[in-house]
Motif scaffolding. Structure first.
Motif, PDB file in Angstrom:
ATOM      1  N   ILE A 199      17.755 -94.234  50.938  1.00 57.68           N
ATOM      2  CA  ILE A 199      17.487 -94.163  49.487  1.00 57.68           C
ATOM      3  C   ILE A 199      18.350 -95.132  48.673  1.00 57.68           C
ATOM      4  CG2 ILE A 199      16.619 -91.814  49.619  1.00 57.68           C
ATOM      5  CD1 ILE A 199      19.936 -92.165  48.003  1.00 57.68           C
ATOM      6  N   ALA A 200      19.394 -95.681  49.276  1.00 58.99           N
ATOM      7  CA  ALA A 200      20.321 -96.549  48.548  1.00 58.99           C
ATOM      8  C   ALA A 200      19.653 -97.727  47.837  1.00 58.99           C
ATOM      9  CB  ALA A 200      21.420 -97.043  49.481  1.00 58.99           C
ATOM     10  N   PRO A 201      18.607 -98.368  48.411  1.00 55.88           N
ATOM     11  CA  PRO A 201      17.988 -99.489  47.697  1.00 55.88           C
ATOM     12  C   PRO A 201      17.292 -99.100  46.384  1.00 55.88           C
ATOM     13  CG  PRO A 201      17.440 -99.569  50.036  1.00 55.88           C
ATOM     14  CD  PRO A 201      18.047 -98.224  49.773  1.00 55.88           C
ATOM     15  N   PHE A 202      17.021 -97.807  46.201  1.00 50.77           N
ATOM     16  CA  PHE A 202      16.227 -97.388  45.053  1.00 50.77           C
ATOM     17  C   PHE A 202      17.031 -96.651  43.986  1.00 50.77           C
ATOM     18  CE2 PHE A 202      13.545 -97.128  48.916  1.00 50.77           C
ATOM     19  CZ  PHE A 202      12.726 -98.217  48.656  1.00 50.77           C
ATOM     20  N   TYR A 203      18.218 -96.176  44.356  1.00 54.68           N
ATOM     21  CA  TYR A 203      18.996 -95.336  43.441  1.00 54.68           C
ATOM     22  C   TYR A 203      20.427 -95.860  43.304  1.00 54.68           C
ATOM     23  CZ  TYR A 203      15.227 -91.930  44.022  1.00 54.68           C
ATOM     24  OH  TYR A 203      14.006 -91.307  44.052  1.00 54.68           O
ATOM     25  N   ASP A 204      21.021 -95.530  42.163  1.00 49.74           N
ATOM     26  CA  ASP A 204      22.399 -95.914  41.886  1.00 49.74           C
ATOM     27  C   ASP A 204      23.379 -94.791  42.208  1.00 49.74           C
ATOM     28  OD1 ASP A 204      21.670 -98.474  40.358  1.00 49.74           O
ATOM     29  OD2 ASP A 204      20.587 -96.939  39.219  1.00 49.74           O
ATOM     30  N   ALA A 205      22.854 -93.575  42.311  1.00 47.70           N
ATOM     31  CA  ALA A 205      23.714 -92.408  42.511  1.00 47.70           C
ATOM     32  C   ALA A 205      22.950 -91.357  43.298  1.00 47.70           C
ATOM     33  CB  ALA A 205      24.149 -91.839  41.158  1.00 47.70           C
ATOM     34  N   VAL A 206      23.691 -90.359  43.786  1.00 46.55           N
ATOM     35  CA  VAL A 206      23.070 -89.265  44.524  1.00 46.55           C
ATOM     36  C   VAL A 206      23.668 -87.944  44.053  1.00 46.55           C
ATOM     37  CG1 VAL A 206      24.755 -89.507  46.417  1.00 46.55           C
ATOM     38  CG2 VAL A 206      22.584 -88.318  46.816  1.00 46.55           C
ATOM     39  N   ASN A 207      22.799 -86.958  43.874  1.00 46.80           N
ATOM     40  CA  ASN A 207      23.231 -85.619  43.490  1.00 46.80           C
ATOM     41  C   ASN A 207      23.418 -84.795  44.756  1.00 46.80           C
ATOM     42  OD1 ASN A 207      23.730 -83.135  42.356  1.00 46.80           O
ATOM     43  ND2 ASN A 207      21.886 -83.069  41.100  1.00 46.80           N
ATOM     44  N   ILE A 208      24.654 -84.407  45.031  1.00 44.21           N
ATOM     45  CA  ILE A 208      24.977 -83.627  46.223  1.00 44.21           C
ATOM     46  C   ILE A 208      25.058 -82.159  45.841  1.00 44.21           C
ATOM     47  CG2 ILE A 208      26.643 -83.246  48.071  1.00 44.21           C
ATOM     48  CD1 ILE A 208      27.544 -86.153  47.722  1.00 44.21           C
ATOM     49  N   LYS A 209      24.217 -81.355  46.478  1.00 44.69           N
ATOM     50  CA  LYS A 209      24.248 -79.908  46.287  1.00 44.69           C
ATOM     51  C   LYS A 209      24.492 -79.266  47.645  1.00 44.69           C
ATOM     52  CE  LYS A 209      20.891 -80.019  42.483  1.00 44.69           C
ATOM     53  NZ  LYS A 209      19.507 -79.660  42.057  1.00 44.69           N
ATOM     54  N   LEU A 210      25.403 -78.335  47.705  1.00 46.61           N
ATOM     55  CA  LEU A 210      25.775 -77.768  48.995  1.00 46.61           C
ATOM     56  C   LEU A 210      24.638 -76.975  49.635  1.00 46.61           C
ATOM     57  CD1 LEU A 210      28.549 -78.709  47.980  1.00 46.61           C
ATOM     58  CD2 LEU A 210      29.525 -76.663  49.030  1.00 46.61           C
ATOM     59  N   ASP A 211      23.829 -76.287  48.824  1.00 49.39           N
ATOM     60  CA  ASP A 211      22.697 -75.561  49.396  1.00 49.39           C
ATOM     61  C   ASP A 211      21.705 -76.521  50.018  1.00 49.39           C
ATOM     62  OD1 ASP A 211      23.127 -72.706  48.867  1.00 49.39           O
ATOM     63  OD2 ASP A 211      23.113 -73.300  46.766  1.00 49.39           O
ATOM     64  N   LYS A 212      21.503 -77.641  49.371  1.00 47.87           N
ATOM     65  CA  LYS A 212      20.570 -78.646  49.867  1.00 47.87           C
ATOM     66  C   LYS A 212      21.115 -79.304  51.142  1.00 47.87           C
ATOM     67  CE  LYS A 212      20.353 -82.367  47.429  1.00 47.87           C
ATOM     68  NZ  LYS A 212      20.091 -83.388  46.394  1.00 47.87           N
ATOM     69  N   ALA A 213      22.396 -79.618  51.146  1.00 46.67           N
ATOM     70  CA  ALA A 213      23.016 -80.282  52.297  1.00 46.67           C
ATOM     71  C   ALA A 213      23.223 -79.337  53.475  1.00 46.67           C
ATOM     72  CB  ALA A 213      24.359 -80.888  51.896  1.00 46.67           C
ATOM     73  N   GLY A 214      23.368 -78.055  53.165  1.00 45.41           N
ATOM     74  CA  GLY A 214      23.637 -77.105  54.239  1.00 45.41           C
ATOM     75  C   GLY A 214      25.115 -76.917  54.496  1.00 45.41           C
ATOM     76  N   GLY A 215      25.923 -76.958  53.425  1.00 47.44           N
ATOM     77  CA  GLY A 215      27.332 -76.653  53.577  1.00 47.44           C
ATOM     78  C   GLY A 215      28.267 -77.753  53.117  1.00 47.44           C
ATOM     79  N   LEU A 216      29.539 -77.378  52.971  1.00 40.85           N
ATOM     80  CA  LEU A 216      30.559 -78.324  52.531  1.00 40.85           C
ATOM     81  C   LEU A 216      30.797 -79.416  53.567  1.00 40.85           C
ATOM     82  CD1 LEU A 216      32.730 -79.150  50.475  1.00 40.85           C
ATOM     83  CD2 LEU A 216      34.317 -77.621  51.670  1.00 40.85           C
ATOM     84  N   THR A 217      30.705 -79.093  54.833  1.00 39.30           N
ATOM     85  CA  THR A 217      30.966 -80.086  55.875  1.00 39.30           C
ATOM     86  C   THR A 217      30.015 -81.268  55.738  1.00 39.30           C
ATOM     87  OG1 THR A 217      31.689 -78.315  57.366  1.00 39.30           O
ATOM     88  CG2 THR A 217      31.186 -80.458  58.353  1.00 39.30           C
ATOM     89  N   GLU A 218      28.718 -80.990  55.624  1.00 36.01           N
ATOM     90  CA  GLU A 218      27.732 -82.059  55.479  1.00 36.01           C
ATOM     91  C   GLU A 218      27.831 -82.698  54.097  1.00 36.01           C
ATOM     92  OE1 GLU A 218      24.904 -84.848  56.122  1.00 36.01           O
ATOM     93  OE2 GLU A 218      25.915 -83.576  57.596  1.00 36.01           O
ATOM     94  N   ALA A 219      28.180 -81.939  53.075  1.00 39.04           N
ATOM     95  CA  ALA A 219      28.312 -82.504  51.725  1.00 39.04           C
ATOM     96  C   ALA A 219      29.433 -83.543  51.671  1.00 39.04           C
ATOM     97  CB  ALA A 219      28.567 -81.386  50.714  1.00 39.04           C
ATOM     98  N   ILE A 220      30.529 -83.293  52.368  1.00 39.46           N
ATOM     99  CA  ILE A 220      31.617 -84.274  52.440  1.00 39.46           C
ATOM    100  C   ILE A 220      31.126 -85.539  53.138  1.00 39.46           C
ATOM    101  CG2 ILE A 220      33.875 -84.767  53.453  1.00 39.46           C
ATOM    102  CD1 ILE A 220      34.584 -81.812  53.026  1.00 39.46           C
ATOM    103  N   ALA A 221      30.360 -85.374  54.194  1.00 39.71           N
ATOM    104  CA  ALA A 221      29.798 -86.530  54.902  1.00 39.71           C
ATOM    105  C   ALA A 221      28.860 -87.317  53.992  1.00 39.71           C
ATOM    106  CB  ALA A 221      29.054 -86.073  56.156  1.00 39.71           C
ATOM    107  N   MET A 222      28.103 -86.621  53.164  1.00 34.11           N
ATOM    108  CA  MET A 222      27.224 -87.292  52.200  1.00 34.11           C
ATOM    109  C   MET A 222      28.031 -88.119  51.209  1.00 34.11           C
ATOM    110  SD  MET A 222      24.278 -84.504  51.195  1.00 34.11           S
ATOM    111  CE  MET A 222      23.408 -85.697  50.155  1.00 34.11           C
ATOM    112  N   ALA A 223      29.101 -87.541  50.702  1.00 31.66           N
ATOM    113  CA  ALA A 223      29.935 -88.246  49.733  1.00 31.66           C
ATOM    114  C   ALA A 223      30.538 -89.502  50.358  1.00 31.66           C
ATOM    115  CB  ALA A 223      31.033 -87.320  49.219  1.00 31.66           C
ATOM    116  N   GLN A 224      30.995 -89.395  51.575  1.00 33.36           N
ATOM    117  CA  GLN A 224      31.577 -90.549  52.251  1.00 33.36           C
ATOM    118  C   GLN A 224      30.530 -91.635  52.493  1.00 33.36           C
ATOM    119  OE1 GLN A 224      33.175 -88.494  55.671  1.00 33.36           O
ATOM    120  NE2 GLN A 224      35.152 -88.109  54.687  1.00 33.36           N
ATOM    121  N   ALA A 225      29.310 -91.218  52.879  1.00 30.29           N
ATOM    122  CA  ALA A 225      28.240 -92.185  53.106  1.00 30.29           C
ATOM    123  C   ALA A 225      27.834 -92.864  51.803  1.00 30.29           C
ATOM    124  CB  ALA A 225      27.036 -91.486  53.734  1.00 30.29           C
ATOM    125  N   ALA A 226      27.791 -92.115  50.718  1.00 34.56           N
ATOM    126  CA  ALA A 226      27.445 -92.687  49.411  1.00 34.56           C
ATOM    127  C   ALA A 226      28.499 -93.690  48.966  1.00 34.56           C
ATOM    128  CB  ALA A 226      27.288 -91.573  48.386  1.00 34.56           C
TER     129      ALA A 226
END
Length: 326
Positions: free
Chosen positions: A237-264
Motif C-alpha cells: 500500500i505504500a505507493p498509494f498512501y502517505d500514512a497508515v492507521n494501526i488498530k490493534l484489533d485489526k492487526a491482531g495484537g500489540l506484537t503485530e502492531a509494533i511490527a506494522m509501525a516498524q515496517a511503516a
C-alpha cells in the motif's frame, strides 16, 4: 508453563449513537480476556471488527479453543497459528499484561516503546446533517478538543466539513471517508477540504481498489485503514498512501502492531494509531504504541455512556497515561 485463560463478553452502551456511513451503533460488545500463571493475571480487551463479520461470541469461542490447543501460550505461537482479529488481539495483549506483572516492568520497558506521555487524541464527530455536525463540533471545541475526526459518506462531504470548521474554526481536522470516494476526483475533493484545516484523509477508496490512487497528487496526506491490516500489507500500500492507521484489533495484537509501525517507518510512512469503540482497557496497549504516532485517535472510551473504573483521563483534548494496576 501452561496458562489458564478465561474470557467474558461485555456490552457497553454508546453515549447517544455512533454513526458512520455503514450504519449506527447504540452499544459495543467486547471480549475481556484474562491469562493467569496461577500467581499473576494479565487482562486485555478486544472489540470485534463487525464489518469483517466478527462477533464477540465468536471471538470468545476462538480464544478458548485456541488456548485449549496451545496451553503454553506465547506471542510467536499466536502470530503463527491464530488469524488476525479481535480474538488474537485480546489474547496477545493479555499476554503482554501478564508479562509486565510477572517481571514487574511497565509495558514501555518490556516492549521497547517510548515511556508514556500525554497525547492529543482526536475526538470523533459522527456522520450526520451538516448543522448537527456543526453543533457537535462547537460543543467539542468548547470542551477543549483540539483535533476532530469527521465521519464522511461520499455525499455532501464538503458541506459537512465546512460546517464543522464553522463550529470549531481553531480545531485541526481529520476526515474518514470510509471507502466512499471510489467514483470521485480524489485530488479535487482533497483540494476542496484543504482550506478547512483538514490535515489527513483516511481510506478514500475501497480496500482492494487502492490502484485508484495511483498518480493522484493530493494536497492532503492520504491514510490507509481498511486497506492495511498487518505488516505484510505495508509494502503493497505504500505507493498509494502517505500514512497508515494501526488498530490493534485489526492487526491482531500489540506484537503485530509494533511490527506494522516498524515496517511503516522503514517505508517513510507516517503513523496513526486508532481504535474501535472500546473501554479504557482496550486502548491501554494502543496508548503505548501511540507514542510513535503522528496522529492519535483513541477516543473510543469517550464515545461510551460510561467507562471502566480505572479509566484513562481525558482533559482538554489530551489523553493522559494511567498507572498500571498493582
Amino acid at each position: 508453563m501452561a496458562l489458564t485463560v478465561s474470557v467474558t463478553v461485555e456490552r457497553w452502551p454508546v453515549a447517544g449513537y455512533f454513526i458512520i456511513s455503514r450504519g449506527a451503533k447504540s452499544h459495543v460488545d467486547v471480549v475481556r480476556c484474562e491469562v493467569s500463571d496461577g500467581f499473576h493475571t494479565g487482562t486485555a480487551e478486544g472489540t470485534p471488527i463487525y464489518y469483517e463479520g466478527e462477533s464477540a461470541e465468536e471471538c470468545a469461542k476462538n480464544i478458548m479453543q485456541f488456548s485449549a490447543s496451545y496451553p503454553e501460550l506465547d506471542h510467536a505461537t499466536l502470530l503463527q497459528n491464530m488469524p488476525r482479529g479481535a480474538a488474537r488481539n485480546a489474547l496477545d495483549c493479555a499476554l503482554w499484561d501478564l508479562e509486565c506483572r510477572q517481571q514487574n516492568k511497565s509495558l514501555a520497558e518490556l516492549s521497547g516503546l517510548p515511556e508514556p506521555a500525554p497525547l492529543i487524541s482526536a475526538f470523533t464527530i459522527s456522520l450526520g446533517q451538516p448543522e448537527i455536525m456543526e453543533a457537535q463540533a462547537r460543543q467539542a471545541a468548547f470542551n477543549g478538543q483540539k483535533l476532530l475526526k469527521l465521519k464522511l459518506s461520499g455525499q455532501d462531504d464538503h458541506e459537512r466539513v465546512a460546517a464543522v470548521h464553522r463550529g470549531a474554526p481553531a480545531a485541526r481536522l481529520i476526515v474518514d471517508a470510509n471507502e466512499s470516494w471510489n467514483d470521485l476526483d480524489i485530488a479535487a475533493e482533497a483540494a476542496r477540504l484543504a482550506q478547512y484545516s483538514v490535515e489527513l484523509i483516511e481510506q478514500p477508496v475501497s480496500a482492494g481498489r487502492d490502484h485508484l490512487l495511483g498518480g493522484v497528487r493530493s494536497p492532503v496526506p492520504l491514510c490507509a485503514d481498511e486497506s492495511c491490516h498487518t505488516s505484510a500489507d505495508i509494502e503493497r500500500i505504500a505507493p498509494f498512501y502517505d500514512a497508515v492507521n494501526i488498530k490493534l484489533d485489526k492487526a491482531g495484537g500489540l506484537t503485530e502492531a509494533i511490527a506494522m509501525a516498524q515496517a511503516a517507518q522503514a517505508m517513510n510512512m507516517k503513523i496513526m494509531v486508532g481504535c474501535m469503540l472500546s473501554t479504557s482497557l482496550g486502548i491501554r496497549p494502543a496508548f503505548a504504541l501511540a507514542q510513535l504516532a503522528h496522529w492519535v485517535d483513541l477516543d473510543g472510551p469517550l464515545l461510551l455512556a460510561k467507562d471502566r473504573d480505572d479509566a484513562f483521563q481525558f482533559e482538554f483534548g489530551r489523553i493522559f497515561p494511567r498507572e498500571r494496576a498493582s
